[in-house]
Structure formats: structure tokens, C-alpha cells
Design an enzyme around this catalytic site. Structure first.
Site, mmCIF file in Angstrom:
data_model
loop_
_atom_site.group_PDB
_atom_site.id
_atom_site.type_symbol
_atom_site.label_atom_id
_atom_site.label_comp_id
_atom_site.label_asym_id
_atom_site.label_seq_id
_atom_site.Cartn_x
_atom_site.Cartn_y
_atom_site.Cartn_z
ATOM 1 N N ALA A 142 46.196 66.570 9.836
ATOM 2 C CA ALA A 142 45.462 67.499 8.982
ATOM 3 C C ALA A 142 45.604 68.932 9.483
ATOM 4 C CB ALA A 142 43.990 67.100 8.915
ATOM 5 N N SER A 148 42.213 65.113 6.362
ATOM 6 C CA SER A 148 41.509 63.848 6.543
ATOM 7 C C SER A 148 41.179 63.597 8.010
ATOM 8 C CB SER A 148 42.395 62.712 6.004
ATOM 9 O OG SER A 148 41.865 61.439 6.293
ATOM 10 N N HIS A 202 46.266 63.358 8.389
ATOM 11 C CA HIS A 202 45.090 62.709 8.962
ATOM 12 C C HIS A 202 44.991 63.071 10.437
ATOM 13 C CE1 HIS A 202 41.897 59.740 9.395
ATOM 14 N NE2 HIS A 202 42.504 59.302 10.479
ATOM 15 N N SER A 203 43.807 63.491 10.864
ATOM 16 C CA SER A 203 43.532 63.840 12.265
ATOM 17 C C SER A 203 44.480 64.971 12.694
ATOM 18 C CB SER A 203 43.674 62.589 13.132
ATOM 19 O OG SER A 203 43.060 62.767 14.382
ATOM 20 N N LEU A 204 45.308 64.759 13.711
ATOM 21 C CA LEU A 204 46.304 65.765 14.091
ATOM 22 C C LEU A 204 47.087 66.234 12.869
ATOM 23 C CD1 LEU A 204 48.406 67.224 16.005
ATOM 24 C CD2 LEU A 204 49.597 65.032 16.084
#
Length: 248
Positions: free
Chosen positions: A80, A104, A76-78
Site C-alpha cells: 500500500a 489495504s 497491501h501492507s508494504l
């Protein structure tokens, strides 16, 4: 009974243990394996990293001996971006590829420059706290706790630098599907999320979930259902169908 490991990469400032509660929401055949990054959690004594490519190579080397059964990557975020780079790094090591990559809450690797904020330079404590407030994922009582912030802000600063200094490297397309999740009220645009399909030669989907940047927690059951449904299809291709469906 067949098993599939889901290696989960955390977002900026977080420990991998943000995924630990997912174990209660997924069937037995899907094993959540949080991947801790240096400088936090059980790896608190290790130096923080600001080079995405170097960290991906390091983590790929650590994961390679554990890939003796089907697996997928989630970030998720970083996380991903890091999961994406780990997938390429594992390919360089000739390791078994993941069945799928879940990206994500962030723009595709080729669309990073479209974000309004520049994270390529270190942020002050005040700027980092303001960013946390803007993302709306940290309670005020935590932001006001000087002791907690003294532990969190150095990690967050390094992670923001890692994102801000990230540079995309063109390579052959991944031979695995990429499933993208986005928050309907998050800062990533539909175009930024759709651009993830440019990184796979196999398959792609985009699911929008209610909520802001931390929709994976706000709407956890919806996110886990998407992960479970997508991975059950892939696991059936490598394991007996009856075993996968037994506790789905």
C-alpha cells in the site's frame, strides 16, 4: 470490450504471485497485473531494495510504458505504501494517473510512527519468524522448513527495513480517490486508516473487513467485491456503460 488494469503490489516477504488467483474471482474487464519486486519471483536475481522512494521511482519507470488503458493501483501492507509512492512517481513522469488507489492493511503515510514495533534496524532470523507467527499468515510447516525460510527471511528482512526507514514527504494531494481496506482484528487503528484521506483531493472511503492482517486472503471474495464495485463506477466514466456492466 473495455479493460482496466489492476496493478497489485505485494506485502512484505511475498512475491506478486500472491495475487494470481484473483484473476479467477474478477470479471473479464478487470485485469489483475501483479507487480513483481526485485529479489523475488521472476526477479530473483536482482538485488533487494530497502529504499521505498527509490523503488517507487524504478517501478514507476517500468510501468509507464504499460499505461495505455485505464488502470488502478492496489497494495497491501508494504504494498500500500509502495503503491502510494508509485502514484506520486508516475505524476512526476507526467504519466496518465490511475483511476484509483487501493490502500489495504496499513496505517497512512503520516501515521507510521504510531506502530509499536521499530523496523528501522535489521531483525534476526528468530525475530522475523516471531513476527510471522504474530501476523498469523504463515503455516507452521512453512516456518519449520529451513529451506523455505532461507529463501524467505532475506526478502522479509529487506522489506521490513524498507517500511521502517520510510519517511513521509509532503507533496500536493493526489487527484484520485483512495479506497482503504482494513482488517477488524488487524493492528492498524481506525485513526491510522482514516488518515489516508489526508492524501487525496478527490474522494475517500474506508471499509473494514473481518479478519486479521491477511484478511485479503481470509475474506478474498469480500475484498474482490469491494474492488470490483468501486472500479466499475470509475470505468463507466471513461468507457461505455453497457460494456462495463456486461460481465460485472
Amino acid at each position: 470490450m473495455p479493460r482496466l488494469n489492476l496493478f497489485c503490489l505485494p506485502y512484505s516477504g511475498a512475491s506478486a504471485m500472491v495475487y494470481s488467483r484473483w484473476r479467477r474471482g474478477l470479471p473479464d474487464w478487470l485485469q489483475v497485473q501483479p507487480v513483481e519486486l526485485p529479489g523475488r519471483g521472476a526477479r530473483l536475481g536482482e538485488p533487494l531494495q530497502t529504499d521505498m522512494h527509490a523503488l517507487a521511482r524504478q517501478l514507476a519507470g517500468e510501468l509507464a510504458p504499460r499505461l495505455d488503458q485505464p488502470y488502478a493501483l492496489f497494495g497491501h501492507s508494504l504494498g500500500a505504501l509502495l503503491a502510494f509512492e508509485i502514484a506520486h512517481a508516475l505524476g512526476d513522469l507526467a504519466s496518465p494517473p490511475p483511476l484509483a488507489l487501493f490502500a489495504s492493511g496499513t496505517a497512512a503515510p503520516t501515521r507510521r510512527e504510531e506502530y509499536e514495533k521499530d523496523y528501522s534496524q535489521p531483525k534476526t532470523d528468530e525475530e522475523l519468524v516471531a513476527e510471522l507467527r504474530d501476523l498469523q499468515g504463515t503455516p507452521e510447516e512453512v516456518l519449520d522448513n529451513e529451506e523455505l525460510m532461507s529463501l524467505t527471511l532475506p526478502v522479509l528482512r529487506a522489506d521490513f527495513l524498507m517500511c521502517g526507514r520510510y519517511r513521509y514527504r509532503p507533496r500536493p494531494l493526489l487527484e484520485l480517490p483512495i479506497y482503504v481496506l482494513g482488517g477488524k482484528e488487524d493492528r492498524s487503528s481506525m485513526e491510522q486508516l482514516l488518515a489516508w484521506q489526508e492524501e487525496t483531493a478527490v474522494g475517500f472511503s474506508l471499509d473494514m473487513v473481518a479478519g486479521g492482517h491477511f484478511f485479503i486472503h481470509e475474506h478474498e471474495s469480500r475484498v474482490l467485491k469491494l474492488i470490483r464495485n468501486n472500479l466499475s463506477v470509475h470505468l463507466r466514466r471513461v468507457q461505455p456503460c453497457s460494456a462495463v456492466g456486461a460481465d460485472a
